[in-house]
Design a protein around this motif. Sequence first.
Motif, PDB file in Angstrom:
ATOM      1  N   GLU A   5       0.848  -1.188   0.000  1.00 15.26           N
ATOM      2  CA  GLU A   5       0.000   0.000   0.000  1.00 15.26           C
ATOM      3  C   GLU A   5       0.885   1.240   0.000  1.00 15.26           C
ATOM      4  O   GLU A   5       1.920   1.284   0.666  1.00 15.26           O
ATOM      5  CB  GLU A   5      -0.887   0.023   1.256  1.00 15.26           C
ATOM      6  CG  GLU A   5      -1.823   1.188   1.293  1.00 15.26           C
ATOM      7  CD  GLU A   5      -2.784   1.136   2.474  1.00 15.26           C
ATOM      8  OE1 GLU A   5      -3.693   1.959   2.515  1.00 15.26           O
ATOM      9  OE2 GLU A   5      -2.606   0.275   3.354  1.00 15.26           O
ATOM     10  N   PHE A   6       0.492   2.221  -0.784  1.00 13.07           N
ATOM     11  CA  PHE A   6       1.222   3.478  -0.778  1.00 13.07           C
ATOM     12  C   PHE A   6       0.691   4.340   0.351  1.00 13.07           C
ATOM     13  O   PHE A   6      -0.500   4.327   0.659  1.00 13.07           O
ATOM     14  CB  PHE A   6       1.072   4.193  -2.122  1.00 13.07           C
ATOM     15  CG  PHE A   6       1.876   3.542  -3.198  1.00 13.07           C
ATOM     16  CD1 PHE A   6       3.216   3.857  -3.372  1.00 13.07           C
ATOM     17  CD2 PHE A   6       1.306   2.591  -4.026  1.00 13.07           C
ATOM     18  CE1 PHE A   6       3.974   3.239  -4.348  1.00 13.07           C
ATOM     19  CE2 PHE A   6       2.059   1.967  -5.004  1.00 13.07           C
ATOM     20  CZ  PHE A   6       3.389   2.290  -5.169  1.00 13.07           C
ATOM     21  N   PHE A   7       1.591   5.076   0.974  1.00 11.84           N
ATOM     22  CA  PHE A   7       1.216   5.908   2.104  1.00 11.84           C
ATOM     23  C   PHE A   7       2.099   7.151   2.110  1.00 11.84           C
ATOM     24  O   PHE A   7       3.106   7.226   1.407  1.00 11.84           O
ATOM     25  CB  PHE A   7       1.349   5.139   3.423  1.00 11.84           C
ATOM     26  CG  PHE A   7       2.711   4.552   3.642  1.00 11.84           C
ATOM     27  CD1 PHE A   7       3.728   5.284   4.240  1.00 11.84           C
ATOM     28  CD2 PHE A   7       2.989   3.251   3.234  1.00 11.84           C
ATOM     29  CE1 PHE A   7       4.984   4.736   4.429  1.00 11.84           C
ATOM     30  CE2 PHE A   7       4.245   2.705   3.419  1.00 11.84           C
ATOM     31  CZ  PHE A   7       5.248   3.450   4.024  1.00 11.84           C
ATOM     32  N   LEU A   8       1.710   8.117   2.904  1.00 12.86           N
ATOM     33  CA  LEU A   8       2.461   9.360   3.063  1.00 12.86           C
ATOM     34  C   LEU A   8       3.260   9.293   4.355  1.00 12.86           C
ATOM     35  O   LEU A   8       2.821   8.672   5.323  1.00 12.86           O
ATOM     36  CB  LEU A   8       1.490  10.545   3.112  1.00 12.86           C
ATOM     37  CG  LEU A   8       0.635  10.687   1.848  1.00 12.86           C
ATOM     38  CD1 LEU A   8      -0.586  11.538   2.128  1.00 12.86           C
ATOM     39  CD2 LEU A   8       1.448  11.276   0.720  1.00 12.86           C
ATOM     40  N   GLY A  75      -5.767  10.721   6.419  1.00 13.38           N
ATOM     41  CA  GLY A  75      -6.016  12.065   5.913  1.00 13.38           C
ATOM     42  C   GLY A  75      -7.424  12.543   6.235  1.00 13.38           C
ATOM     43  O   GLY A  75      -8.392  11.783   6.139  1.00 13.38           O
ATOM     44  N   SER A  76      -7.542  13.798   6.610  1.00 11.52           N
ATOM     45  CA  SER A  76      -8.803  14.392   7.055  1.00 11.52           C
ATOM     46  C   SER A  76      -9.838  14.465   5.941  1.00 11.52           C
ATOM     47  O   SER A  76      -9.500  14.710   4.781  1.00 11.52           O
ATOM     48  CB  SER A  76      -8.564  15.811   7.570  1.00 11.52           C
ATOM     49  OG  SER A  76      -7.638  15.806   8.617  1.00 11.52           O
ATOM     50  N   PRO A  77     -11.124  14.295   6.288  1.00 13.84           N
ATOM     51  CA  PRO A  77     -12.196  14.443   5.309  1.00 13.84           C
ATOM     52  C   PRO A  77     -12.150  15.837   4.674  1.00 13.84           C
ATOM     53  O   PRO A  77     -11.906  16.829   5.347  1.00 13.84           O
ATOM     54  CB  PRO A  77     -13.472  14.274   6.135  1.00 13.84           C
ATOM     55  CG  PRO A  77     -13.040  13.512   7.345  1.00 13.84           C
ATOM     56  CD  PRO A  77     -11.630  13.924   7.609  1.00 13.84           C
ATOM     57  N   PHE A  86      -1.245   8.044   6.711  1.00 11.66           N
ATOM     58  CA  PHE A  86      -0.032   8.803   7.017  1.00 11.66           C
ATOM     59  C   PHE A  86       0.718   8.056   8.107  1.00 11.66           C
ATOM     60  O   PHE A  86       0.107   7.617   9.086  1.00 11.66           O
ATOM     61  CB  PHE A  86      -0.387  10.168   7.622  1.00 11.66           C
ATOM     62  CG  PHE A  86      -0.631  11.261   6.644  1.00 11.66           C
ATOM     63  CD1 PHE A  86       0.387  12.147   6.309  1.00 11.66           C
ATOM     64  CD2 PHE A  86      -1.875  11.444   6.074  1.00 11.66           C
ATOM     65  CE1 PHE A  86       0.160  13.189   5.431  1.00 11.66           C
ATOM     66  CE2 PHE A  86      -2.118  12.478   5.198  1.00 11.66           C
ATOM     67  CZ  PHE A  86      -1.102  13.353   4.867  1.00 11.66           C
ATOM     68  N   PHE A  87       2.010   7.958   7.980  1.00 11.95           N
ATOM     69  CA  PHE A  87       2.859   7.487   9.056  1.00 11.95           C
ATOM     70  C   PHE A  87       3.714   8.672   9.468  1.00 11.95           C
ATOM     71  O   PHE A  87       4.312   9.339   8.622  1.00 11.95           O
ATOM     72  CB  PHE A  87       3.698   6.282   8.626  1.00 11.95           C
ATOM     73  CG  PHE A  87       2.831   5.086   8.386  1.00 11.95           C
ATOM     74  CD1 PHE A  87       2.464   4.273   9.440  1.00 11.95           C
ATOM     75  CD2 PHE A  87       2.330   4.814   7.128  1.00 11.95           C
ATOM     76  CE1 PHE A  87       1.628   3.192   9.239  1.00 11.95           C
ATOM     77  CE2 PHE A  87       1.491   3.738   6.912  1.00 11.95           C
ATOM     78  CZ  PHE A  87       1.140   2.926   7.975  1.00 11.95           C
TER      79      PHE A  87
END
Length: 140
Positions: A5-8, A75-77, A86-87
């Motif tokens: 999975e890709f993440f920030l 991530g926020s709505p 996010f990590f």
Amino acid sequence: MAKDEFFLVGQKAFILNDKGELLILIDPDRGLDLPGGKIQEGEKDLDEALRREVREETGIEIEVGKPFMRWSRVGSPGSEFEGKPFFILGFICKLITHGIMISDEHTEYHWVTKENYQEYTGEPGYMNAVKTFFEKNSDA
């Protein structure tokens, strides 16, 4: 085999002043926040990425120290990162310059202590990070 999975990845600075107070920012949507942000595509020097984010958000310069904590959030709505994982890594940082000038990403800043940081509210991960910071840094 599970799919990757890709993440920030975000970095947050835990900055103490000479009185042992921690710098927090107030995000108008999420409450208590810490200076820092996501590592941008192409950034290779992660310390410089954190210094850049702190400079953009506060106008101050820091020396990046050791990582001491990690946590995650989604991530926020309504944001461009809605629902994305996010990590986040927290770093103890030394304040180099003074004269905070916050960006339009935040509405306020405060220097807090272990006695008063709970006067502010925020996402559980951030509140726990600040609590952990003060527990691990008893001289702060």
